[in-house]
Design a protein around this motif. Structure first.
Motif, PDB file in Angstrom:
ATOM      1  N   TYR A 133       0.813  -1.212   0.000  1.00 53.19           N
ATOM      2  CA  TYR A 133       0.000   0.000   0.000  1.00 53.19           C
ATOM      3  C   TYR A 133       0.850   1.266   0.000  1.00 53.19           C
ATOM      4  CZ  TYR A 133      -4.409  -2.389   0.257  1.00 53.19           C
ATOM      5  OH  TYR A 133      -5.487  -3.131  -0.052  1.00 53.19           O
ATOM      6  N   HIS A 134       2.070   1.100   0.475  1.00 51.39           N
ATOM      7  CA  HIS A 134       3.001   2.224   0.432  1.00 51.39           C
ATOM      8  C   HIS A 134       3.175   2.698  -1.002  1.00 51.39           C
ATOM      9  CE1 HIS A 134       6.373   4.641   1.917  1.00 51.39           C
ATOM     10  NE2 HIS A 134       6.972   4.370   0.760  1.00 51.39           N
ATOM     11  N   GLY A 135       3.158   1.742  -1.909  1.00 50.71           N
ATOM     12  CA  GLY A 135       3.403   2.067  -3.304  1.00 50.71           C
ATOM     13  C   GLY A 135       2.167   2.491  -4.070  1.00 50.71           C
ATOM     14  N   LEU A 136       1.026   2.485  -3.444  1.00 49.90           N
ATOM     15  CA  LEU A 136      -0.208   2.844  -4.145  1.00 49.90           C
ATOM     16  C   LEU A 136      -0.565   4.303  -3.900  1.00 49.90           C
ATOM     17  CD1 LEU A 136      -2.789  -0.070  -3.796  1.00 49.90           C
ATOM     18  CD2 LEU A 136      -1.143   0.378  -5.620  1.00 49.90           C
ATOM     19  N   ARG A 137      -1.190   4.894  -4.909  1.00 47.65           N
ATOM     20  CA  ARG A 137      -1.714   6.235  -4.693  1.00 47.65           C
ATOM     21  C   ARG A 137      -3.089   6.105  -4.062  1.00 47.65           C
ATOM     22  NH1 ARG A 137       0.169   6.672  -9.775  1.00 47.65           N
ATOM     23  NH2 ARG A 137      -1.915   6.659 -10.660  1.00 47.65           N
ATOM     24  N   ALA A 138      -3.541   7.201  -3.459  1.00 48.36           N
ATOM     25  CA  ALA A 138      -4.787   7.175  -2.698  1.00 48.36           C
ATOM     26  C   ALA A 138      -5.948   6.660  -3.535  1.00 48.36           C
ATOM     27  CB  ALA A 138      -5.103   8.565  -2.158  1.00 48.36           C
TER      28      ALA A 138
ATOM     29  N   MET B   2       7.770  10.502  -2.953  1.00 46.05           N
ATOM     30  CA  MET B   2       6.597  11.346  -3.047  1.00 46.05           C
ATOM     31  C   MET B   2       5.485  10.856  -2.129  1.00 46.05           C
ATOM     32  SD  MET B   2       4.200  11.843  -6.366  1.00 46.05           S
ATOM     33  CE  MET B   2       3.185  10.465  -5.965  1.00 46.05           C
ATOM     34  N   ASN B   3       5.344   9.561  -2.126  1.00 47.87           N
ATOM     35  CA  ASN B   3       4.242   8.986  -1.373  1.00 47.87           C
ATOM     36  C   ASN B   3       4.327   9.238   0.121  1.00 47.87           C
ATOM     37  OD1 ASN B   3       3.032   7.951  -3.600  1.00 47.87           O
ATOM     38  ND2 ASN B   3       4.171   6.021  -3.512  1.00 47.87           N
ATOM     39  N   ASN B   4       5.572   9.447   0.567  1.00 44.18           N
ATOM     40  CA  ASN B   4       5.784   9.537   2.003  1.00 44.18           C
ATOM     41  C   ASN B   4       5.014  10.658   2.661  1.00 44.18           C
ATOM     42  OD1 ASN B   4       7.309   7.366   1.962  1.00 44.18           O
ATOM     43  ND2 ASN B   4       9.266   8.382   2.439  1.00 44.18           N
ATOM     44  N   ASP B   6       2.127  12.176   1.741  1.00 45.22           N
ATOM     45  CA  ASP B   6       0.836  12.316   1.094  1.00 45.22           C
ATOM     46  C   ASP B   6      -0.199  12.583   2.175  1.00 45.22           C
ATOM     47  OD1 ASP B   6      -1.551  12.019  -0.120  1.00 45.22           O
ATOM     48  OD2 ASP B   6      -1.007  10.187  -1.227  1.00 45.22           O
ATOM     49  N   GLU B   8      -3.254  13.311   2.171  1.00 44.87           N
ATOM     50  CA  GLU B   8      -4.590  12.705   2.028  1.00 44.87           C
ATOM     51  C   GLU B   8      -4.608  11.296   2.602  1.00 44.87           C
ATOM     52  OE1 GLU B   8      -7.709  11.262  -1.358  1.00 44.87           O
ATOM     53  OE2 GLU B   8      -5.979  12.460  -2.007  1.00 44.87           O
ATOM     54  N   ARG B   9      -3.536  10.537   2.189  1.00 44.33           N
ATOM     55  CA  ARG B   9      -3.470   9.160   2.673  1.00 44.33           C
ATOM     56  C   ARG B   9      -3.276   9.105   4.178  1.00 44.33           C
ATOM     57  NH1 ARG B   9       0.229   5.229  -0.736  1.00 44.33           N
ATOM     58  NH2 ARG B   9       1.777   6.666   0.057  1.00 44.33           N
TER      59      ARG B   9
END
Lengths: 372, 646
Positions: A133-138, B2-4, B6, B8-9
């Motif tokens: 899930y770390h690698g997934l976008r929202a 980038m994801n780190n 985020d 929203e998440r």
């Protein structure tokens, strides 16, 4: 002084150690202490065979926790898939080289050490899913296509553990996986759909004899324990008697008649909460429950504050496993859940489970120390 | 990455984690609520259940009272019963455990199946008996192997023991396992509980049965702390009531005489060297009525019964023609034959026949439409009343019977003890038949033509044949009454506990003493003046024994038999041979002991029964038990264990 002993690059270690979440470690230690006390009592006031070993194991596991906590969480992330697949591979070998114990193949031997791959999988699954899930976008989270890999990641170990057969661990793994998927942000619509699907699957399992006879019996016993007090319901009934006779403040340390007279099975493992409740009463058991709740809520808050998505989900997954252990075990001994053989974390005697739990909290600690 | 970061998440995860935390909290609260329900709300209920779990009221079974003879010799007592029980719950594998046990104590398939059935019926938490009455060696071996015998519990109980075995089985009886009927017959729950104790036995026959209440004793009770496996962890001494051993019974029997009489009875007679002796003997004190010997052969061993008799032995005992289960002294009624002649002589005198009355015996007497034969083919010539007894001449009595009212004879018979039972405490006494007009009317009540008494029947009755029957006990009573002139009644129990029972009163019999003297003189002549039992004379002048032989016909040899060359009784099969009887008393001058002996199908009273009576009475004279110091029942009561722990 310390700077002299730990010069240079180690200064960082010292600084990191200072950031350790001590309250969490203290809570865990208190819980383990309750385990030591109860195991001492179960052995009729003897350090052997359980209490001493339990204490030593906790000490070792606490060092492991601290050690793991000092490893930056991103390293753990790098190891997530390898760990998951290693655990899966080990699980896969169990049916072929596993040791038969109590009618089930759960153990494999490695270099003279007994090792339960299903326990390793509890960590591996959490890390693997978190990594995924770390690698997934929202927006991808609730996309059905992206739901297939985690579904497989959960189904594979659950299936392998189920055929060992170990219903309790299979359920625990499945539930942990589902919780992670849910926390990761699965849409409610799909979630509800999944719940109905699970119910249908459960009914199907019952309908088409997928469960072993003893597993079925446990469930029917759970639904009506008074039906057969000397058979399957016997243990549960005795457990309730022991707990209930404990009363408000219990019969006192080492005074639990029901446990001392061996009315209870598995006193040092699955039914240890009963002993604790009999001897320390409502006050004691609620106290212990409060400690568990404190660990869980602390853990969740660590998770919420974690820097990376991987860290957040890993922490929550570890806490979820821990919480499930507590709820299923305590529910089981007082007749709220079927008797499925789930230990009470850090209190029940058993090295592998203790190691899994503490390793899990090692990850939590790492997420905390490296939160910024 | 980038994801780190985020937001929203992170927000979603935090929200969901919060939700999850709430769920867990709810779960913990539920658990706590359940704990409240169990530990606070329902605490009392579970506390009671816990105590029920923990405490078990254990019934302390009492020891059964001893039974001793007049001198204190133990006839029935208790001995340790070593047994092994199986607690299925503790056994990993019941079949394997039983295999291990089999190596020391054989467990036949039949028994194994029964054990497995019991386990299914009673559940895994109740101990089940594998085997009892182990010898000490086997028991110690089981104990030694115990670490390898999971679920096996060695246990020591009590079982009844009869040291004299078959010699006293008909007096004492035996004990047996409890049946549902026994449980239903108990008056209180307490008794029922006691009877339910594993291995508890109840009196099944003889004095064991009659005096069950006295012998059983009182159960005690004690709370014990048990663990989940039913194993006793601690005995709670407070409030415990100890059990009380049953009362001892002191009998009138003389064990040594009894044993001797049994041996004498069992010894084959000269005419039937190969036949087991199916015989009975009774010896009484003619003054007190004390029964000194009550013997019947062959006899069973009561020790075989209280351990649960094996079916083969049971069948053998049941099917034997010599009836080892039958107490012939009480439950066998035989035609008294010539032993009746004393009573016939008294009846004759009471109807006016003088002792000097003489009859010529030609060997047969014509009456009605047929001959009545004397036992002596050639006849006795002229005999008087004394001679009729001495030689046991039948013709003399046929002659008297022609004018004798049968009811007079019946009345005499009853005064002298026939046709009635006695309070001995041994069940199963036969009443016997004293033929009379009334008896015939009631016996043939449904058959009017047969109800009339025919005088010809008196000719049979007067020599103790026909319908007349008596038990060896009644014949002994008769001899005792002839000897003493008193209505002596027999008794077997001298004392129950420390309560000494008074000898039953023995009023003088309504009979003319001179009539009795004639009869006694006749009996004296039988043994001491060359009569039919001259060979059975006792040589000791202090112990002159008077007696009377009897031979009662079982089968009349027919003309057809004679044609086939069957003339002697020995030619007949055993079961058709005549019964041999002998009654006697001694000393002649001042009688103290009376004796009766019966040998079933023994052919002749003088040759089969007389010698046995002589041998028994010789020993009685030697011991003279009536004048020996008897045991004090109070001493016995003091010696019994007043209370007893489990």
């Amino acid at each position: 002084m310390a700077s002299l002993i730990l010069p240079g690059p180690h200064r960082g270690v010292r600084a990191r150690l200072a950031k350790t979440h001590w309250p969490l470690l203290i809570l865990l230690t208190l819980i383990a202490l309750a385990g030591v006390i109860t195991l001492y009592s179960v052995a009729e006031g003897n350090w052997r065979p359980w209490a001493l070993k339990h204490a030593i194991r906790y000490g070792v596991a606490a060092c492991l926790l601290l050690g793991m906590g000092l490893v930056p969480i991103r390293y753990w992330m790098a190891l997530a898939y390898p760990i998951y697949f290693a655990a899966l591979a080990a699980l896969f070998t169990v049916p072929f080289i596993g040791e038969i114990n109590m009618g089930a193949r759960r153990w494999i031997e490695m270099g003279g050490l007994q090792f339960q791959p299903s326990e390793a999988m509890k960590i591996g699954l959490v890390m693997g899913l978190a990594r995924y899930y770390h690698g997934l976008r929202a927006e991808q989270v609730s996309h059905l296509l992206y739901l297939i890999p985690p579904a497989l990641m959960i189904a594979a170990p659950v299936g392998l553990v189920f055929i060992q057969p170990d219903l309790g661990t299979a359920l625990l793994l499945g539930a942990t996986g589902v919780i992670i998927v849910f926390v990761a942000g699965l849409s409610w619509r799909i979630g509800l759909f999944g719940v109905f699907g699970a119910i249908a699957a459960g009914y199907g399992a019952y309908r088409f004899d997928i469960l072993k006879e003893y597993q079925l019996r446990r469930i029917t016993t759970f639904l009506n324990p008074d039906l057969d007090p000397s058979g399957q319901g016997y243990h549960l009934l005795q457990s309730k008697i022991a707990l209930g006779s404990g009363g408000l403040d219990g019969k006192g340390f080492m005074q639990g008649t029901q446990s001392q007279l061996q009315f209870l099975p598995e006193m040092h493992t699955d039914f240890i909460f009963t002993i604790f409740g009999e001897e320390f009463g409502f006050v004691g058991s609620v106290g212990l429950l409060t400690l568990y709740l404190a660990v869980i809520l602390t853990g969740l808050s660590v998770g919420a504050q974690a820097k990376s998505h991987f860290a957040r989900l890993t922490v929550i997954g570890v806490v979820a496993t821990f919480a499930l252990y507590v709820l299923i075990n305590t529910g089981m001994v007082m007749g709220l859940a079927p008797v499925v053989g789930v230990p009470l974390p850090l209190v029940s005697y058993g090295g592998t489970v203790m190691l899994t739990i503490m390793a899990g909290f090692g990850l939590v600690m790492s997420a905390h120390i490296y939160r910024d | 990455m980038m994801n780190n970061h985020d937001p929203e998440r992170q927000e979603v995860v935090s929200r969901r984690a919060f939700l999850f935390g709430g769920g867990v909290t709810l779960g913990v609260v539920t658990i706590a609520g359940r704990l409240y329900q169990l530990q606070i709300a329902d605490h009392d209920k579970y506390l009671t259940l816990a105590q029920e779990n923990q405490f078990n009221r254990r019934v302390l079974t009492p020891l059964r009272g001893d039974i001793v003879d007049r001198f204190g010799t133990v006839l029935a007592s208790n001995r340790k019963n070593f047994r092994i029980l199986l607690l299925p719950e503790q056994s990993q594998n019941v079949n394997e455990t039983l295999d291990h046990v089999s190596a020391i104590v054989p467990v036949p398939t039949e028994r194994r199946n029964r054990i497995l059935r019991e386990i299914r019926r009673r559940g895994a938490f109740t101990p089940i008996e594998i085997e009892d009455n182990l010898d000490w060696e086997a028991f110690t071996r089981i104990n030694y192997e115990l670490p390898h015998l999971a679920g096996v519990l060695p246990d020591v109980g009590d079982t009844r023991d009869y040291p004299l075995g078959p010699a006293t089985s008909f007096v004492i009886g035996y004990v047996g396992a409890i049946t549902d009927a026994d449980l239903a017959a108990q008056e209180s729950d307490e008794d029922r509980n006691l009877l339910r104790q594993p291995g508890f036995k109840i009196g099944r026959d003889g004095l064991e049965r009659t005096y069950e209440k006295e012998l059983r004793g009182k159960a005690g009770k004690m709370n014990v702390v048990i663990n989940a496996h039913g194993r006793v962890i601690e005995e709670v001494k407070e409030g415990a009531v100890l059990s009380q051993q049953g009362k001892p019974l002191t009998l009138t029997i003389d064990a040594e005489l009894q044993t001797h009489a049994m041996e004498v009875l069992a010894t084959p007679g000269e005419r039937q060297p190969d036949e087991p002796q199916s015989a009975a003997a009774v010896v009484m004190d003619v003054v007190t009525g004390d029964v000194l010997v009550l013997a019947s052969t062959p006899a069973f061993n009561p020790n075989d019964f209280n351990v649960g008799i094996n079916p083969t032995l049971w069948r053998e005992l049941n099917e034997s023609p010599y009836k080892p289960l039958l107490n012939k002294a009480l439950t066998g009624a035989y035609p008294p034959g010539s032993t009746m002649k004393m009573l016939s002589a008294i009846a004759a005198q009471e109807t006016g026949v003088r002792p000097s009355h003489s009859v010529y015996c030609s060997g047969r007497t014509w009456y009605g439409n047929r001959y009545f034969h004397c036992w002596k083919r050639g006849g006795h010539g002229t005999v008087d009343m004394k001679g009729s007894m001495k030689h046991s001449c039948d013709s003399y009595y046929y002659d008297i019977a022609k004018d004798l009212d049968i009811d007079v004879l019946a009345d005499v018979a009853k005064r002298f003890g026939l046709g009635q039972t006695y309070e001995l405490g041994v069940p199963g006494q036969k009443q016997g038949v004293v033929p009379s007009r009334d008896w015939k009317r009631s016996y043939y009540a449904g058959d009017p033509p047969n109800q009339t008494w025919f005088q010809g029947e008196t000719l049979s009755a007067i020599i103790g044949q026909g319908a007349a029957t008596a038990t060896p006990l009644q014949l002994c009573v008769m001899a005792a009454r002839v000897a003493s002139g008193r209505a002596v009644r027999p008794r077997l129990v001298r004392a129950v506990g420390d309560l000494i029972l008074p000898a039953p009163d023995a009023p003088a019999i309504d009979v003319n003493p001179s009539h009795l003297d004639v009869v006694r003189a006749g009996m004296n002549a039988v043994t001491n003046e060359g009569g039919t039992a001259a060979r059975s004379r006792l040589q000791d002048p202090d112990w002159q024994m008077a007696g009377k032989t009897g031979t009662s016909q079982v089968y009349a040899i027919t003309a057809e038999d004679r044609a086939r060359g069957l003339t002697k009784p020995e030619d007949l099969p055993w079961a058709r041979r005549d019964h041999a009887l002998f009654v006697s008393f001694m000393p002649f001058e001042n009688p103290r002991y009376a004796c009766s002996v019966l040998v079933e199908h023994g052919i002749g009273g003088s040759r089969a029964a007389g010698p046995k009576a002589r041998e028994i009475m010789r020993k009685v004279a030697e011991r003279n038990p009536a004048v020996r110091q008897t045991v004090d029942p109070r001493e016995l009561v003091r010696a019994t264990v007043p209370n007893r722990e489990a």
